[in-house]
Design a protein around this motif. Structure first.
Motif, PDB file in Angstrom:
ATOM      1  N   HIS A 121      30.106  32.053  42.796  1.00  0.00           N
ATOM      2  CA  HIS A 121      30.197  32.781  41.537  1.00  0.00           C
ATOM      3  C   HIS A 121      31.452  32.790  40.909  1.00  0.00           C
ATOM      4  CE1 HIS A 121      30.038  36.292  39.044  1.00  0.00           C
ATOM      5  NE2 HIS A 121      28.982  36.493  39.401  1.00  0.00           N
ATOM      6  N   LEU A 166      27.021  31.713  37.898  1.00  0.00           N
ATOM      7  CA  LEU A 166      26.573  31.798  39.194  1.00  0.00           C
ATOM      8  C   LEU A 166      25.487  30.733  39.544  1.00  0.00           C
ATOM      9  CD1 LEU A 166      25.786  33.730  41.552  1.00  0.00           C
ATOM     10  CD2 LEU A 166      23.801  34.668  40.139  1.00  0.00           C
ATOM     11  N   LYS A 175      23.051  40.659  42.591  1.00  0.00           N
ATOM     12  CA  LYS A 175      23.532  41.652  41.377  1.00  0.00           C
ATOM     13  C   LYS A 175      23.367  43.031  41.712  1.00  0.00           C
ATOM     14  CE  LYS A 175      21.454  38.570  37.535  1.00  0.00           C
ATOM     15  NZ  LYS A 175      22.304  38.776  36.354  1.00  0.00           N
ATOM     16  N   ILE A 220      31.390  43.070  41.720  1.00  0.00           N
ATOM     17  CA  ILE A 220      31.744  42.176  40.739  1.00  0.00           C
ATOM     18  C   ILE A 220      31.912  43.061  39.415  1.00  0.00           C
ATOM     19  CG2 ILE A 220      31.571  39.788  39.572  1.00  0.00           C
ATOM     20  CD1 ILE A 220      30.176  39.033  41.995  1.00  0.00           C
ATOM     21  N   TRP A 279      32.383  46.711  28.725  1.00  0.00           N
ATOM     22  CA  TRP A 279      32.279  46.260  30.046  1.00  0.00           C
ATOM     23  C   TRP A 279      30.703  45.989  30.218  1.00  0.00           C
ATOM     24  CZ3 TRP A 279      36.018  44.966  33.500  1.00  0.00           C
ATOM     25  CH2 TRP A 279      37.052  45.193  33.156  1.00  0.00           C
ATOM     26  N   ASN A 293      24.856  45.568  34.847  1.00  0.00           N
ATOM     27  CA  ASN A 293      23.550  44.866  35.129  1.00  0.00           C
ATOM     28  C   ASN A 293      22.464  45.583  34.950  1.00  0.00           C
ATOM     29  OD1 ASN A 293      24.580  42.352  35.834  1.00  0.00           O
ATOM     30  ND2 ASN A 293      24.666  42.703  37.790  1.00  0.00           N
ATOM     31  N   PHE A 339      38.751  49.459  39.734  1.00  0.00           N
ATOM     32  CA  PHE A 339      38.216  48.063  39.397  1.00  0.00           C
ATOM     33  C   PHE A 339      37.682  48.363  37.791  1.00  0.00           C
ATOM     34  CE2 PHE A 339      38.497  47.574  43.963  1.00  0.00           C
ATOM     35  CZ  PHE A 339      39.368  46.346  43.961  1.00  0.00           C
ATOM     36  N   GLY A 340      37.550  47.324  37.093  1.00  0.00           N
ATOM     37  CA  GLY A 340      36.874  46.962  36.168  1.00  0.00           C
ATOM     38  C   GLY A 340      37.307  47.939  35.142  1.00  0.00           C
ATOM     39  N   ILE A 341      36.499  48.876  34.326  1.00  0.00           N
ATOM     40  CA  ILE A 341      36.860  49.808  33.359  1.00  0.00           C
ATOM     41  C   ILE A 341      37.589  51.084  33.924  1.00  0.00           C
ATOM     42  CG2 ILE A 341      34.387  51.375  33.578  1.00  0.00           C
ATOM     43  CD1 ILE A 341      34.302  51.372  30.427  1.00  0.00           C
ATOM     44  N   GLU A 369      41.018  50.285  33.827  1.00  0.00           N
ATOM     45  CA  GLU A 369      41.642  50.490  32.308  1.00  0.00           C
ATOM     46  C   GLU A 369      41.812  51.758  32.037  1.00  0.00           C
ATOM     47  OE1 GLU A 369      39.810  47.425  29.582  1.00  0.00           O
ATOM     48  OE2 GLU A 369      38.816  49.296  28.995  1.00  0.00           O
ATOM     49  N   ALA A 384      34.037  53.161  47.589  1.00  0.00           N
ATOM     50  CA  ALA A 384      33.831  52.421  48.874  1.00  0.00           C
ATOM     51  C   ALA A 384      35.127  52.923  49.592  1.00  0.00           C
ATOM     52  CB  ALA A 384      33.808  50.995  48.860  1.00  0.00           C
ATOM     53  N   LEU A 390      30.309  51.288  51.384  1.00  0.00           N
ATOM     54  CA  LEU A 390      29.498  52.273  50.557  1.00  0.00           C
ATOM     55  C   LEU A 390      29.203  53.525  50.864  1.00  0.00           C
ATOM     56  CD1 LEU A 390      27.802  50.060  48.026  1.00  0.00           C
ATOM     57  CD2 LEU A 390      29.661  51.068  47.570  1.00  0.00           C
ATOM     58  N   ALA A 416      38.057  52.669  47.360  1.00  0.00           N
ATOM     59  CA  ALA A 416      37.992  51.962  46.192  1.00  0.00           C
ATOM     60  C   ALA A 416      37.105  52.585  45.066  1.00  0.00           C
ATOM     61  CB  ALA A 416      37.456  50.497  46.327  1.00  0.00           C
ATOM     62  N   LEU A 444      34.881  52.328  42.195  1.00  0.00           N
ATOM     63  CA  LEU A 444      33.772  51.079  41.458  1.00  0.00           C
ATOM     64  C   LEU A 444      32.951  51.591  40.535  1.00  0.00           C
ATOM     65  CD1 LEU A 444      32.815  49.875  45.153  1.00  0.00           C
ATOM     66  CD2 LEU A 444      34.918  49.012  43.947  1.00  0.00           C
ATOM     67  N   PRO A 445      33.321  50.680  39.283  1.00  0.00           N
ATOM     68  CA  PRO A 445      32.195  50.937  38.341  1.00  0.00           C
ATOM     69  C   PRO A 445      30.924  50.204  38.523  1.00  0.00           C
ATOM     70  CG  PRO A 445      33.916  49.508  37.781  1.00  0.00           C
ATOM     71  CD  PRO A 445      34.334  49.810  38.827  1.00  0.00           C
ATOM     72  N   PRO A 446      29.769  50.431  37.616  1.00  0.00           N
ATOM     73  CA  PRO A 446      28.653  49.591  37.855  1.00  0.00           C
ATOM     74  C   PRO A 446      29.081  48.077  38.036  1.00  0.00           C
ATOM     75  CG  PRO A 446      28.477  51.089  36.117  1.00  0.00           C
ATOM     76  CD  PRO A 446      29.820  50.993  36.283  1.00  0.00           C
ATOM     77  N   PHE A 447      28.100  47.532  39.086  1.00  0.00           N
ATOM     78  CA  PHE A 447      28.237  46.066  39.318  1.00  0.00           C
ATOM     79  C   PHE A 447      27.783  45.446  38.082  1.00  0.00           C
ATOM     80  CE2 PHE A 447      27.856  47.208  44.083  1.00  0.00           C
ATOM     81  CZ  PHE A 447      29.326  47.718  43.960  1.00  0.00           C
ATOM     82  N   ALA A 448      28.350  44.105  37.893  1.00  0.00           N
ATOM     83  CA  ALA A 448      27.902  43.194  36.939  1.00  0.00           C
ATOM     84  C   ALA A 448      27.773  41.746  37.245  1.00  0.00           C
ATOM     85  CB  ALA A 448      28.699  43.394  35.546  1.00  0.00           C
ATOM     86  N   GLY A 449      27.773  41.344  38.586  1.00  0.00           N
ATOM     87  CA  GLY A 449      27.736  40.008  39.098  1.00  0.00           C
ATOM     88  C   GLY A 449      26.401  39.279  38.590  1.00  0.00           C
ATOM     89  N   GLY A 450      26.605  37.990  38.369  1.00  0.00           N
ATOM     90  CA  GLY A 450      25.377  36.952  38.046  1.00  0.00           C
ATOM     91  C   GLY A 450      25.320  36.814  36.501  1.00  0.00           C
TER      92      GLY A 450
END
Lengths: 147, 78
Positions: free
Chosen positions: A89, A101, A125, A130, A143, A146, B8-10, B13, B52, B57, B70, B72-78
């Motif tokens: 990733h 990915l 996901k 991430i 931002w 998903n 993290f992330g937003i 910010e 977390a 979590l 931590a 954590l905002p919504p995850f956005a991997g992939g």
């Protein structure tokens, strides 16, 4: 041994297409494999209020992400009879059209390889911390969430 | 007691911070800490924020000295 050791998942910037070809080549000596399944995530030029996304800048809670990637791997190996699995990733900036990915699963037969690949993608996901900043062509950003 | 908070992330910010060390009351819960920081930094969409505690979590825990929490905002991997 493949499944026990935590593996490095994150790569800086886009995943080069050559890495996919190289990964396939690396498996040609493993002749117990009869099927590979590959998922590639690519950055899409989404349009929001008339502005197109030019890139996504990825960041992560890296220590936790590495741990979750490892847990997903362990779960996948206990659920599916796969020979091996590889995940990469991106972190940092990835431009539209580039890859962010790469999931690569291998098995003796196709269905297991395909199902395991889908499992990895959905779990990544949903569970890995991430975050993605969608950068528009005018340098403003929003931002990513998903769906 | 001292705890480390990471954003993290937003959320980094919005808060203008990636990390801070806070002195909090002994026995504070993760949920109480979440409420407090959301108010401090006026973080919108509270329900989208996950915590977390020490990379876990499951936040049904009482915080302890040295914990890493931590936001954590919504995850956005992939």
């Amino acid at each position: 041994m493949d499944k026990k050791k935590p593996k490095k998942v994150f790569v800086q910037g886009a995943i080069p297409p050559e890495k996919i070809a190289q990964s396939i080549a690396n498996h040609q000596s493993k002749t117990n494999i009869g099927a590979h399944s590959i998922f590639l995530g690519q950055i899409r030029a989404d349009e929001v209020n008339g502005k197109a996304v030019g890139a996504i800048e990825y960041s992560a809670y890296e220590e936790m992400a590495e741990k979750v990637f490892h847990e997903i791997r362990e779960a996948a190996f206990s659920k599916f009879d796969i020979t091996c699995a590889h995940i990469y990733h991106s972190l940092g900036k990835v431009k539209t059209g580039e890859l962010c990915l790469f999931v690569f699963t291998s098995s003796a037969h196709r269905k297991i390889a395909i199902d395991a690949c889908t499992y990895f993608v959905e779990e990544i996901k949903a569970k890995v911390p991430i975050f993605g900043k969608e950068i528009f062509e005018d340098e403003t950003h929003q931002w990513k969430v998903n769906k | 007691m001292k705890i480390t908070i990471k954003y993290f992330g937003i959320l980094a910010e919005t808060s203008g911070k990636k990390e801070e060390i806070l002195e909090v009351d002994k026995g504070m819960s993760a949920a109480e800490l979440k409420g407090r920081q959301i108010k401090t930094y006026q973080i919108p969409e509270e329900e989208s924020v996950q915590l977390a505690v020490n990379q876990n979590l499951n936040t049904e825990v009482e915080l302890k000295e040295g914990d890493e929490v931590a936001f954590l905002p919504p995850f956005a991997g992939g």
